[in-house]
Structures are given as structure tokens and as C-alpha cells.
Design an enzyme around this catalytic site. Structure first.
Site, PDB file in Angstrom:
ATOM      1  N   ASP A  19       0.851  -1.189   0.000  1.00 45.46           N
ATOM      2  CA  ASP A  19       0.000   0.000   0.000  1.00 45.46           C
ATOM      3  C   ASP A  19       0.886   1.238   0.000  1.00 45.46           C
ATOM      4  OD1 ASP A  19      -2.762  -1.056   0.230  1.00 45.46           O
ATOM      5  OD2 ASP A  19      -1.981  -1.943   2.067  1.00 45.46           O
ATOM      6  N   MET A  45       1.168   5.137  -0.226  1.00 45.79           N
ATOM      7  CA  MET A  45       0.330   6.317   0.030  1.00 45.79           C
ATOM      8  C   MET A  45       1.212   7.559   0.109  1.00 45.79           C
ATOM      9  SD  MET A  45      -2.195   4.732   2.941  1.00 45.79           S
ATOM     10  CE  MET A  45      -2.865   3.067   2.755  1.00 45.79           C
ATOM     11  N   HIS A 100       0.187  -1.026  -5.032  1.00 46.52           N
ATOM     12  CA  HIS A 100      -1.101  -0.331  -5.101  1.00 46.52           C
ATOM     13  C   HIS A 100      -0.810   1.136  -4.829  1.00 46.52           C
ATOM     14  CE1 HIS A 100      -5.342   0.241  -3.136  1.00 46.52           C
ATOM     15  NE2 HIS A 100      -5.178   0.963  -4.230  1.00 46.52           N
ATOM     16  N   MET A 116      -1.640   4.580  -4.235  1.00 49.93           N
ATOM     17  CA  MET A 116      -2.639   5.551  -3.801  1.00 49.93           C
ATOM     18  C   MET A 116      -1.962   6.911  -3.757  1.00 49.93           C
ATOM     19  SD  MET A 116      -4.534   3.178  -0.943  1.00 49.93           S
ATOM     20  CE  MET A 116      -3.193   1.989  -0.794  1.00 49.93           C
ATOM     21  N   MET A 173     -12.106  -1.076  -4.320  1.00 47.77           N
ATOM     22  CA  MET A 173     -11.915  -0.712  -2.921  1.00 47.77           C
ATOM     23  C   MET A 173     -13.228  -0.913  -2.170  1.00 47.77           C
ATOM     24  SD  MET A 173      -8.768   0.033  -2.561  1.00 47.77           S
ATOM     25  CE  MET A 173      -8.935   0.534  -0.841  1.00 47.77           C
ATOM     26  N   GLY A 178      -6.728   4.585   2.650  1.00 48.50           N
ATOM     27  CA  GLY A 178      -5.929   5.452   3.500  1.00 48.50           C
ATOM     28  C   GLY A 178      -5.504   4.825   4.805  1.00 48.50           C
ATOM     29  N   GLY A 192      -7.817  -1.618   8.796  1.00 45.12           N
ATOM     30  CA  GLY A 192      -8.754  -1.901   9.873  1.00 45.12           C
ATOM     31  C   GLY A 192     -10.122  -1.278   9.734  1.00 45.12           C
ATOM     32  N   ASP A 206     -10.342  -5.028  -1.932  1.00 44.92           N
ATOM     33  CA  ASP A 206      -9.402  -4.585  -0.904  1.00 44.92           C
ATOM     34  C   ASP A 206     -10.140  -3.720   0.104  1.00 44.92           C
ATOM     35  OD1 ASP A 206      -7.361  -3.518   0.620  1.00 44.92           O
ATOM     36  OD2 ASP A 206      -6.328  -2.528  -1.038  1.00 44.92           O
ATOM     37  N   GLY A 207     -10.143  -4.173   1.370  1.00 45.43           N
ATOM     38  CA  GLY A 207     -10.720  -3.369   2.435  1.00 45.43           C
ATOM     39  C   GLY A 207     -11.734  -4.116   3.266  1.00 45.43           C
ATOM     40  N   GLY A 208     -11.419  -4.324   4.532  1.00 48.76           N
ATOM     41  CA  GLY A 208     -12.361  -4.972   5.435  1.00 48.76           C
ATOM     42  C   GLY A 208     -12.570  -6.450   5.167  1.00 48.76           C
ATOM     43  N   SER A 230      -5.622  -6.712   8.417  1.00 48.52           N
ATOM     44  CA  SER A 230      -5.835  -6.998   9.837  1.00 48.52           C
ATOM     45  C   SER A 230      -6.242  -8.436  10.096  1.00 48.52           C
ATOM     46  CB  SER A 230      -6.903  -6.050  10.399  1.00 48.52           C
ATOM     47  OG  SER A 230      -6.488  -4.709  10.296  1.00 48.52           O
TER      48      SER A 230
END
Length: 234
Positions: free
Chosen positions: A38, A40, A69, A71, A140, A145, A148, A178-180, A201
């Protein structure tokens, strides 16, 4: 027909950056299929993470594919840095590129796999005109950003839309979310059409360790049931 194996690409965003090589090696031993970096810039997203030199320092120590990735705002000028660092796949955000088609073509010219990511507020049609350049689409399922965050189930409609569109394409294009992603959400994302999953996570913070975290995700996703997409490539 034997079902394709789902692809698990752990994010190291929440790993111990003081021992990053050891963390990546532990993820490899735990059964990861790739490492998701990630990147950023503190502008496109409010967080600031790593640069290509960090990734390059880890590259000699593992055989796992790396995916970058990005960002970051206007990534076109630095694409070569991520490929030189050892990333087989470079994913840029549609929202961050003034000239998306040109940026994707530049990734292909570097002999890397070409990916595009879509934020939650971006419609799936944003990639319709560039499918001929793509190897990878990333949906996403959180606002990017931070790690978790809560999985946004409303993104499943977008994932399903893209699954249908990608299946009509004459290219083999991987669909990743990607995400959660956790044992509670991965089957929903898979049901919507994703076959590749970025998880942070759920693996890094699993109480029984990385191997248990990855195994739990595979089991929760129903690995071994129908999944008509090849996910083996980097």
C-alpha cells in the site's frame, strides 16, 4: 472442472516495519500468494507509507509476487521506480490519473502487469474504455488510506457489475477486492465475483498467527467450490 484456487494477497500496512523482511517471509511461509504494498503519498489519501527503496530492499528475500497499489496523485512520473523495485503488478487509481489510458499504457511498456483501482464513490464504468489495457481491476471496499476499516457491503453491486463486464472481455482480467476482508466478509465478496483478496488486519492481527489467518480466510471463502477464474498469475 476443478475450481481455481482463490488468491490471497496480504497487505503489510499493519505489519512491523522494523522487521519488514521477516514479516514478508512469515507471510510466504503462511501460504500467501502475493504481497500487497500500500503506497500512500499523504495527498491522494491522508496517510503516508513507503517508497520504492523499501520494497526493493525486501525483494531479494522472497519469491512471492509483489503488487504495488499506488494511492498517489499523478503516478505516471514514478511508474518505473515500482517496477525496478520488483513489483510485477502496478495498480493506479482511476481518480488519480488525468490521462488514465496513457498511464496504463506506460505500465504495459515497462513489461509489468497493468492494474486500475476504483474508490467506493467511483462507478464501474470508469474502466470500460480501458479494458483492452488491463490485467487487473481492484475494487476498494473501504475508503483508502488506513487499515482496519469496516467492509462496505454496498460495493458488492459494483463488483458484480465488473465481474460480468470482465467475463465478456477477450482478455483474462483478475478482479480483486481490498478493504475490510475477513472471515466474516470474504464469502460475500467472492459471491459478488472477486477471486483475489487483499487482507490486512484479518491476517496480521490474527490471534493464532499468519498461517491460521490465511487458512481461515480460505475456508471462509469456500475454497474448492466453483470459482471459474485463473488467479495463479502475479
Amino acid at each position: 472442472m476443478t475450481a481455481a484456487r482463490i488468491r490471497i494477497a496480504p497487505s503489510v500496512l499493519n505489519a512491523d516495519f522494523g522487521r519488514l523482511t521477516e514479516e514478508v517471509l512469515a507471510l510466504e511461509a503462511a501460504g500467501a500468494d502475493a504481497i500487497h504494498w500500500d503506497v500512500m503519498d499523504g495527498r491522494f489519501v491522508p496517510n503516508l507509507t513507503i517508497g520504492p527503496d523499501v520494497i526493493a530492499s525486501v525483494r531479494p528475500h522472497t519469491s512471492l509476487p509483489f503488487e504495488a497499489h499506488l494511492m498517489v496523485d499523478e503516478p505516471a512520473g514514478s511508474l518505473h521506480r515500482w517496477v525496478e523495485a520488483g513489483c510485477a503488478l502496478v495498480t493506479v487509481h482511476a481518480e488519480a490519473c488525468t490521462h488514465l489510458h496513457r498511464t496504463l499504457g506506460a505500465i504495459a511498456d515497462l513489461d509489468a502487469r497493468v492494474g486500475v483501482a476504483l474508490n467506493p464513490g467511483t462507478p464501474p464504468q470508469a474502466v470500460s474504455q480501458v479494458l483492452g489495457l488491463l490485467d487487473h481491476v481492484l475494487v476498494m471496499t473501504v475508503n483508502p488510506g488506513y487499515g482496519g476499516q469496516r467492509y462496505l457491503a454496498e460495493m458488492e453491486a459494483k463488483t458484480s457489475h465488473l465481474r460480468r463486464e470482465l467475463d465478456r472481455s477477450d482478455r483474462t482480467i483478475r478482479l480483486e477486492v481490498d478493504g475490510g476482508i475477513s472471515a466474516e466478509t470474504i464469502m460475500r465478496a467472492r459471491g459478488a465475483g472477486a477471486r483475489s483478496f487483499v487482507a490486512g488486519s484479518a491476517i496480521i492481527r490474527h490471534p493464532d498467527g499468519y498461517t491460521a489467518g490465511i487458512a481461515e480466510l480460505r475456508q471462509a471463502a469456500g475454497e474448492g467450490t466453483s470459482a471459474p477464474e485463473d488467479v495463479a498469475a502475479a
